[in-house]
Motif scaffolding. Structure first.
Motif, PDB file in Angstrom:
ATOM      1  N   GLY A  13       0.818  -1.204   0.000  1.00 15.78           N
ATOM      2  CA  GLY A  13       0.000   0.000   0.000  1.00 15.78           C
ATOM      3  C   GLY A  13       0.851   1.252   0.000  1.00 15.78           C
ATOM      4  O   GLY A  13       2.069   1.207  -0.220  1.00 15.78           O
ATOM      5  N   ILE A  14       0.191   2.372   0.250  1.00  9.92           N
ATOM      6  CA  ILE A  14       0.849   3.673   0.251  1.00  9.92           C
ATOM      7  C   ILE A  14       0.813   4.254   1.665  1.00  9.92           C
ATOM      8  O   ILE A  14      -0.262   4.361   2.274  1.00  9.92           O
ATOM      9  N   GLY A  15       1.977   4.584   2.182  1.00  7.65           N
ATOM     10  CA  GLY A  15       2.053   5.250   3.475  1.00  7.65           C
ATOM     11  C   GLY A  15       1.952   6.756   3.293  1.00  7.65           C
ATOM     12  O   GLY A  15       2.496   7.304   2.330  1.00  7.65           O
ATOM     13  N   CYS A  16       1.245   7.421   4.199  1.00 10.53           N
ATOM     14  CA  CYS A  16       0.994   8.862   4.059  1.00 10.53           C
ATOM     15  C   CYS A  16       1.208   9.588   5.379  1.00 10.53           C
ATOM     16  O   CYS A  16       0.987   9.027   6.458  1.00 10.53           O
ATOM     17  N   TRP A  17       1.583  10.864   5.272  1.00 16.66           N
ATOM     18  CA  TRP A  17       1.727  11.730   6.438  1.00 16.66           C
ATOM     19  C   TRP A  17       1.631  13.180   5.979  1.00 16.66           C
ATOM     20  O   TRP A  17       1.437  13.457   4.802  1.00 16.66           O
ATOM     21  N   PHE A  18       1.746  14.105   6.909  1.00 17.20           N
ATOM     22  CA  PHE A  18       1.612  15.517   6.542  1.00 17.20           C
ATOM     23  C   PHE A  18       2.873  16.304   6.890  1.00 17.20           C
ATOM     24  O   PHE A  18       3.663  15.915   7.758  1.00 17.20           O
ATOM     25  N   VAL A  19       3.031  17.417   6.204  1.00 17.91           N
ATOM     26  CA  VAL A  19       3.996  18.456   6.563  1.00 17.91           C
ATOM     27  C   VAL A  19       3.234  19.773   6.520  1.00 17.91           C
ATOM     28  O   VAL A  19       2.659  20.117   5.484  1.00 17.91           O
ATOM     29  N   SER A  20       3.189  20.476   7.628  1.00 15.33           N
ATOM     30  CA  SER A  20       2.444  21.737   7.692  1.00 15.33           C
ATOM     31  C   SER A  20       3.384  22.879   8.047  1.00 15.33           C
ATOM     32  O   SER A  20       4.154  22.786   9.004  1.00 15.33           O
ATOM     33  N   GLU A  21       3.326  23.951   7.243  1.00 13.78           N
ATOM     34  CA  GLU A  21       4.083  25.158   7.570  1.00 13.78           C
ATOM     35  C   GLU A  21       3.238  25.978   8.551  1.00 13.78           C
ATOM     36  O   GLU A  21       2.193  26.507   8.197  1.00 13.78           O
ATOM     37  N   ILE A  22       3.699  26.058   9.778  1.00 15.25           N
ATOM     38  CA  ILE A  22       2.972  26.801  10.804  1.00 15.25           C
ATOM     39  C   ILE A  22       3.201  28.297  10.636  1.00 15.25           C
ATOM     40  O   ILE A  22       2.266  29.103  10.665  1.00 15.25           O
ATOM     41  N   ALA A  23       4.445  28.678  10.466  1.00 10.54           N
ATOM     42  CA  ALA A  23       4.839  30.059  10.206  1.00 10.54           C
ATOM     43  C   ALA A  23       6.118  30.001   9.390  1.00 10.54           C
ATOM     44  O   ALA A  23       6.655  28.917   9.137  1.00 10.54           O
ATOM     45  N   SER A  24       6.603  31.144   8.964  1.00 11.58           N
ATOM     46  CA  SER A  24       7.780  31.175   8.103  1.00 11.58           C
ATOM     47  C   SER A  24       8.952  30.424   8.742  1.00 11.58           C
ATOM     48  O   SER A  24       9.403  30.775   9.834  1.00 11.58           O
ATOM     49  N   GLY A  25       9.399  29.382   8.068  1.00 10.82           N
ATOM     50  CA  GLY A  25      10.545  28.618   8.550  1.00 10.82           C
ATOM     51  C   GLY A  25      10.239  27.631   9.657  1.00 10.82           C
ATOM     52  O   GLY A  25      11.143  26.970  10.173  1.00 10.82           O
ATOM     53  N   ILE A  26       8.975  27.496  10.035  1.00 16.82           N
ATOM     54  CA  ILE A  26       8.592  26.583  11.119  1.00 16.82           C
ATOM     55  C   ILE A  26       7.616  25.557  10.571  1.00 16.82           C
ATOM     56  O   ILE A  26       6.494  25.902  10.175  1.00 16.82           O
ATOM     57  N   ASN A  27       8.035  24.299  10.523  1.00 16.07           N
ATOM     58  CA  ASN A  27       7.199  23.219  10.012  1.00 16.07           C
ATOM     59  C   ASN A  27       6.854  22.234  11.108  1.00 16.07           C
ATOM     60  O   ASN A  27       7.634  22.008  12.045  1.00 16.07           O
ATOM     61  N   LEU A  28       5.685  21.648  10.980  1.00  9.80           N
ATOM     62  CA  LEU A  28       5.234  20.574  11.860  1.00  9.80           C
ATOM     63  C   LEU A  28       4.952  19.365  10.991  1.00  9.80           C
ATOM     64  O   LEU A  28       4.294  19.489   9.952  1.00  9.80           O
ATOM     65  N   SER A  29       5.438  18.184  11.386  1.00 16.04           N
ATOM     66  CA  SER A  29       5.252  17.001  10.560  1.00 16.04           C
ATOM     67  C   SER A  29       5.230  15.745  11.418  1.00 16.04           C
ATOM     68  O   SER A  29       5.840  15.696  12.503  1.00 16.04           O
ATOM     69  N   ASN A  30       4.528  14.734  10.930  1.00 18.50           N
ATOM     70  CA  ASN A  30       4.569  13.399  11.549  1.00 18.50           C
ATOM     71  C   ASN A  30       5.284  12.407  10.641  1.00 18.50           C
ATOM     72  O   ASN A  30       5.002  11.211  10.655  1.00 18.50           O
TER      73      ASN A  30
END
Length: 210
Positions: free
Chosen positions: A124-141
């Motif tokens: 199957g396909i594994g999936c996750w997110f990358v979110s830019e919270i603010a400039s230069g600050i990312n949140l990811s799992n």
């Protein structure tokens, strides 16, 4: 907090559009700024048991009819990079500052082509997110998961498929109805076996309203 395990699953697009329209003053800032869906083809027998568990008799009862439903479901799991059959790639990116109401007809739609880097079985396909919270600050799992509040997603195939180095895996992932309904199409192109494709869709749910 409206970011789901695969970014859009909890309806973040709809909530942000509504909040932006009703409450954001001129010059105000959105947090998060964007959400991206990332994916990788994976070999994971353990995750595929969620589907294959219905293949045979269980307590002398035949649950075979449930297997098709199981193969059209998204599962939450903890992925490891050792499961990858290719390098991960970004499938879709939504800029929350400019996405509009019309986007809710098809709020996520992305295609990516993976090149297989090792022999294995594609489950199957594994999936996750990358979110830019603010400039230069990312949140990811992204695996290995540094954010225990989230898990990753596993999108199974109808049948496991053997792949080899150099094979191409084309993946299209779509979400509609404010990410209530999901579709994924996976096509494997092999010099030996030719082209094999699988199409999946979660059972339709009611549209999430803002």
């Amino acid at each position: 907090e409206t970011i789901g395990n695969i970014g859009f699953y909890e309806g973040v697009i709809g909530w942000v559009i509504d909040a932006r329209k009703r409450m954001l003053v001129e010059g105000g800032q959105l947090l998060p700024r964007s959400v991206a869906l990332w994916a990788a083809p994976v070999e994971s027998k353990d995750d595929y048991l969620q589907v294959d568990g219905f293949a045979g008799p269980l307590y002398s009862l035949d649950f075979g009819g449930a297997r098709e439903l199981a193969a059209n479901n998204i599962y939450w799991t903890e992925l490891d990079a050792s499961l990858y059959l290719s390098e991960p790639a970004q499938v879709a990116l939504v800029d929350l500052a400019c996405t509009d109401v019309e986007a809710l007809n098809q709020d996520v739609d992305g295609i990516v082509i993976f090149k297989v880097t090792r022999h294995g079985t594609l489950h199957g396909i594994g999936c996750w997110f990358v979110s830019e919270i603010a400039s230069g600050i990312n949140l990811s799992n992204c695996p290995p998961n540094p954010t225990p509040s989230w898990m990753q997603g596993f999108l199974p195939l109808a049948e496991p498929l053997s792949v080899d180095v150099g094979d191409r895996i084309t993946v299209r992932i779509q979400a509609a109805a404010n990410a209530a309904d999901w579709r994924w199409h996976v096509e494997v192109t092999s010099a030996v076996a030719g082209v094999t494709g699988f199409s999946h869709a979660t059972p339709q749910r009611s549209t999430r309203h803002c």
